[in-house]
Design a protein around this motif. Structure first.
Motif, PDB file in Angstrom:
ATOM      1  N   THR A  25       0.861  -1.508  -0.130  1.00 52.87           N
ATOM      2  CA  THR A  25       0.048   0.122   0.132  1.00 52.87           C
ATOM      3  C   THR A  25       1.058   1.126  -0.057  1.00 52.87           C
ATOM      4  O   THR A  25       0.477   2.015  -0.968  1.00 52.87           O
ATOM      5  CB  THR A  25      -0.975  -0.645   1.357  1.00 52.87           C
ATOM      6  N   GLN A  26       1.912   1.476   0.583  1.00 49.72           N
ATOM      7  CA  GLN A  26       2.803   2.519   0.691  1.00 49.72           C
ATOM      8  C   GLN A  26       3.723   3.159  -0.364  1.00 49.72           C
ATOM      9  O   GLN A  26       3.278   3.899  -0.713  1.00 49.72           O
ATOM     10  CB  GLN A  26       3.831   2.251   2.028  1.00 49.72           C
ATOM     11  N   THR A  27       4.199   1.427  -0.601  1.00 50.20           N
ATOM     12  CA  THR A  27       4.414   1.544  -2.393  1.00 50.20           C
ATOM     13  C   THR A  27       3.345   2.249  -3.141  1.00 50.20           C
ATOM     14  O   THR A  27       4.264   3.361  -4.829  1.00 50.20           O
ATOM     15  CB  THR A  27       5.273   0.417  -2.610  1.00 50.20           C
ATOM     16  N   GLN A  28       2.600   1.675  -3.695  1.00 46.47           N
ATOM     17  CA  GLN A  28       1.640   2.042  -4.316  1.00 46.47           C
ATOM     18  C   GLN A  28       1.942   3.391  -4.433  1.00 46.47           C
ATOM     19  O   GLN A  28       0.748   3.823  -4.822  1.00 46.47           O
ATOM     20  CB  GLN A  28       0.552   0.932  -4.101  1.00 46.47           C
ATOM     21  N   GLU A  29       1.332   4.118  -2.746  1.00 48.74           N
ATOM     22  CA  GLU A  29       0.722   5.630  -2.589  1.00 48.74           C
ATOM     23  C   GLU A  29       1.664   6.334  -3.310  1.00 48.74           C
ATOM     24  O   GLU A  29       1.661   7.207  -3.536  1.00 48.74           O
ATOM     25  CB  GLU A  29       1.109   5.674  -1.142  1.00 48.74           C
ATOM     26  N   ARG A  30       3.064   5.413  -3.219  1.00 43.41           N
ATOM     27  CA  ARG A  30       4.283   6.549  -3.470  1.00 43.41           C
ATOM     28  C   ARG A  30       4.345   6.698  -4.586  1.00 43.41           C
ATOM     29  O   ARG A  30       4.125   7.814  -5.397  1.00 43.41           O
ATOM     30  CB  ARG A  30       5.468   5.901  -3.076  1.00 43.41           C
ATOM     31  N   ILE A  31       3.850   5.610  -5.752  1.00 45.38           N
ATOM     32  CA  ILE A  31       3.944   5.658  -7.417  1.00 45.38           C
ATOM     33  C   ILE A  31       3.373   6.422  -8.085  1.00 45.38           C
ATOM     34  O   ILE A  31       3.011   7.289  -8.649  1.00 45.38           O
ATOM     35  CB  ILE A  31       3.862   4.054  -7.899  1.00 45.38           C
ATOM     36  N   SER A  32       1.930   6.800  -7.004  1.00 47.34           N
ATOM     37  CA  SER A  32       0.116   7.837  -7.323  1.00 47.34           C
ATOM     38  C   SER A  32       0.656   8.703  -7.635  1.00 47.34           C
ATOM     39  O   SER A  32       0.597   9.784  -7.910  1.00 47.34           O
ATOM     40  CB  SER A  32      -1.139   7.020  -7.049  1.00 47.34           C
ATOM     41  N   THR A  33       2.240   9.443  -6.898  1.00 47.65           N
ATOM     42  CA  THR A  33       2.026  10.564  -5.553  1.00 47.65           C
ATOM     43  C   THR A  33       3.105  11.001  -5.937  1.00 47.65           C
ATOM     44  O   THR A  33       3.509  12.003  -6.175  1.00 47.65           O
ATOM     45  CB  THR A  33       1.546  10.340  -4.502  1.00 47.65           C
ATOM     46  N   GLY A  34       4.162  10.370  -6.163  1.00 46.63           N
ATOM     47  CA  GLY A  34       5.701  10.748  -6.760  1.00 46.63           C
ATOM     48  C   GLY A  34       6.174  11.028  -5.719  1.00 46.63           C
ATOM     49  O   GLY A  34       7.866  11.480  -5.907  1.00 46.63           O
ATOM     50  N   LEU A  35       5.984  10.944  -4.615  1.00 46.50           N
ATOM     51  CA  LEU A  35       6.174  11.547  -3.278  1.00 46.50           C
ATOM     52  C   LEU A  35       6.897  10.412  -2.115  1.00 46.50           C
ATOM     53  O   LEU A  35       5.942   9.084  -2.116  1.00 46.50           O
ATOM     54  CB  LEU A  35       5.344  12.343  -2.271  1.00 46.50           C
ATOM     55  N   ARG A  36       8.188  10.639  -2.166  1.00 50.28           N
ATOM     56  CA  ARG A  36       8.670   9.273  -1.322  1.00 50.28           C
ATOM     57  C   ARG A  36       8.206  10.111   0.207  1.00 50.28           C
ATOM     58  O   ARG A  36       7.656   9.133   1.620  1.00 50.28           O
ATOM     59  CB  ARG A  36      10.037   9.445  -0.654  1.00 50.28           C
ATOM     60  N   VAL A  37       7.759  11.496   1.092  1.00 54.27           N
ATOM     61  CA  VAL A  37       7.690  12.173   2.106  1.00 54.27           C
ATOM     62  C   VAL A  37       6.087  12.431   1.822  1.00 54.27           C
ATOM     63  O   VAL A  37       6.237  13.891   0.597  1.00 54.27           O
ATOM     64  CB  VAL A  37       8.792  12.554   2.914  1.00 54.27           C
ATOM     65  N   ALA A  38       5.287  12.426   1.908  1.00 52.65           N
ATOM     66  CA  ALA A  38       3.888  13.086   2.005  1.00 52.65           C
ATOM     67  C   ALA A  38       3.350  13.835   3.103  1.00 52.65           C
ATOM     68  O   ALA A  38       3.238  14.853   2.297  1.00 52.65           O
ATOM     69  CB  ALA A  38       3.039  12.068   0.660  1.00 52.65           C
ATOM     70  N   THR A  39       3.453  13.034   3.930  1.00 48.49           N
ATOM     71  CA  THR A  39       2.854  13.617   4.919  1.00 48.49           C
ATOM     72  C   THR A  39       3.828  13.809   6.101  1.00 48.49           C
ATOM     73  O   THR A  39       5.228  13.372   6.131  1.00 48.49           O
ATOM     74  CB  THR A  39       1.971  13.002   5.278  1.00 48.49           C
ATOM     75  N   ALA A  40       3.603  14.860   7.246  1.00 42.45           N
ATOM     76  CA  ALA A  40       4.614  14.778   8.086  1.00 42.45           C
ATOM     77  C   ALA A  40       4.488  13.387   9.464  1.00 42.45           C
ATOM     78  O   ALA A  40       6.528  13.466   9.708  1.00 42.45           O
ATOM     79  CB  ALA A  40       4.132  15.424  10.038  1.00 42.45           C
ATOM     80  N   ALA A  41       4.082  12.310   9.150  1.00 43.61           N
ATOM     81  CA  ALA A  41       4.044  10.741   9.361  1.00 43.61           C
ATOM     82  C   ALA A  41       4.917  10.126   8.678  1.00 43.61           C
ATOM     83  O   ALA A  41       5.615   9.365   9.135  1.00 43.61           O
ATOM     84  CB  ALA A  41       2.428  10.358   9.920  1.00 43.61           C
ATOM     85  N   ASP A  42       5.524  10.482   7.170  1.00 37.81           N
ATOM     86  CA  ASP A  42       6.523   9.866   6.440  1.00 37.81           C
ATOM     87  C   ASP A  42       8.080   9.243   7.426  1.00 37.81           C
ATOM     88  O   ASP A  42       9.063   8.844   7.229  1.00 37.81           O
ATOM     89  CB  ASP A  42       6.323   9.757   5.428  1.00 37.81           C
ATOM     90  N   ASN A  43       8.056  11.182   7.569  1.00 38.74           N
ATOM     91  CA  ASN A  43       9.477  11.373   8.034  1.00 38.74           C
ATOM     92  C   ASN A  43       9.248  13.267   8.093  1.00 38.74           C
ATOM     93  O   ASN A  43       9.825  14.200   7.388  1.00 38.74           O
ATOM     94  CB  ASN A  43      10.251  11.816   6.757  1.00 38.74           C
ATOM     95  N   ALA A  44       8.913  12.560  10.059  1.00 39.45           N
ATOM     96  CA  ALA A  44       8.624  14.575  10.031  1.00 39.45           C
ATOM     97  C   ALA A  44      10.157  15.481  10.266  1.00 39.45           C
ATOM     98  O   ALA A  44      10.079  16.982   9.268  1.00 39.45           O
ATOM     99  CB  ALA A  44       8.626  14.412  12.102  1.00 39.45           C
TER     100      ALA A  44
END
Length: 321
Positions: A25-44
């Motif tokens: 799910t995380q990988t699919q989100e990264r592919i769909s958004t193009g972002l590795r850090v999309a929110t503060a929860a990913d890497n504050a």
């Protein structure tokens, strides 16, 4: 030990499959958004740094607009000042021609008057966004001869500051409607009748020979020594005015060159910041696509393993057959 109450193998397979699904799910989100850090929860930390950088980049975009507007102000003033210089050159030519004894100076004055009117109209028209650098009122509230053009922003210790380019327009003012000093512009300021030099401090009571280029009149001048001396002063005044306007145009040209350099720098700076943001938060699509394929295979294997683990309980029934 085989137990019908607790299937340890199935529980292990389920945990593994759940972890795989979460990673997928995380990988699919990264592919769909193009972002590795999309929110503060990913890497504050990265998200906070990138957010500040994005804010600064947005501000720099506004700086680019300000520089473009500043360049327009300079262009308007330069164009009008350069044309004014050409008109004063024509006036000077008329005055030199009038120095020839026997010429009808009243007719020459008719041409000079039209040129003077053109100077006034052109200076008044050199306006952009309500600002006019050539025709001013230095007695107006808030008037400042030094114009500021936003050129960049800088951040030090977390505090942001705005940087500007300063342009001193006092040397290029053609008309000043300040009634207290009766005008201090290049064209409406009083000049010495002998040297043609403009007074740095305008006289409270001008001498009889003092004059202003904006309203000189040679129609009544004769070939007398005194009148020819007056005409000579006018010529010298026009020549000095041309030099003064050339100096003002030079200052505007230097300011325009600096604005162009700053515009190029801001553009490069924005690209560099954008690259930094990308390094922090953007996903590596090659890596993520490879990871996606691996996780999809792992997911299929997990489902198969869970199926096998659940099926192992069925073998217990054979013992009771």
């Amino acid at each position: 030990m085989a137990s019908i109450n607790t299937n340890v193998a199935a529980m292990t397979a389920l945990r593994s499959l759940t972890a795989t699904n979460s990673a997928l799910t995380q990988t699919q989100e990264r592919i769909s958004t193009g972002l590795r850090v999309a929110t503060a929860a990913d890497n504050a930390a990265y998200w906070s740094i990138a957010t500040t950088m994005k804010s600064d980049n947005s501000a720099l975009s506004t700086v680019q607009d300000a520089l473009g507007l500043g360049a327009a102000f300079v262009d308007v003033a330069y164009t009008a000042l350069d044309e004014a210089k050409n008109i004063v050159t024509k006036i000077k030519d008329k005055l030199v021609a009038a120095a020839q004894p026997g010429l009808d100076r009243a007719k020459i004055q008719t041409e000079v008057t039209e040129l003077q009117a053109q100077l006034g109209g052109m200076s008044g028209a050199a306006t952009l966004q309500g600002q006019n650098w050539l025709s001013v009122d230095s007695s107006a509230a808030g008037y400042n001869a030094t114009k500021q053009i936003v050129s960049s922003i800088s951040r030090a210790g977390g505090a942001i500051s705005v940087q500007t380019i300063s342009i001193n327009t006092s040397s290029m003012v053609l008309f000043d409607s300040n009634a207290a000093v009766a005008g201090v512009g290049i064209l409406d300021g009083y000049r010495n009748g002998t040297t043609g030099a403009i007074y740095a401090v305008q006289p409270a009571v001008p001498a009889a020979t003092d004059f202003r280029l904006a309203n000189i009149n040679i129609s009544a001048l004769t070939d007398s020594t005194a009148d020819l001396a007056t005409l000579d002063g006018y010529i010298k005044g026009a020549d000095r005015a041309i030099t003064e306007m050339a100096a003002g145009a030079t200052a505007l040209g230097a300011a325009k060159a600096r604005i162009e350099i700053q515009t190029s720098f801001v553009s490069s700076l924005m690209d560099a910041i954008e690259g930094g943001i990308s390094q922090l938060v953007d996903a590596d699509m090659n890596e993520e696509s490879t990871r996606l394929q691996a996780l999809q295979v792992k997911q299929q294997l997990g489902i198969q393993a869970l199926s096998i683990a659940n099926g192992s309980s069925q073998s217990i029934l054979r013992l009771f057959q």
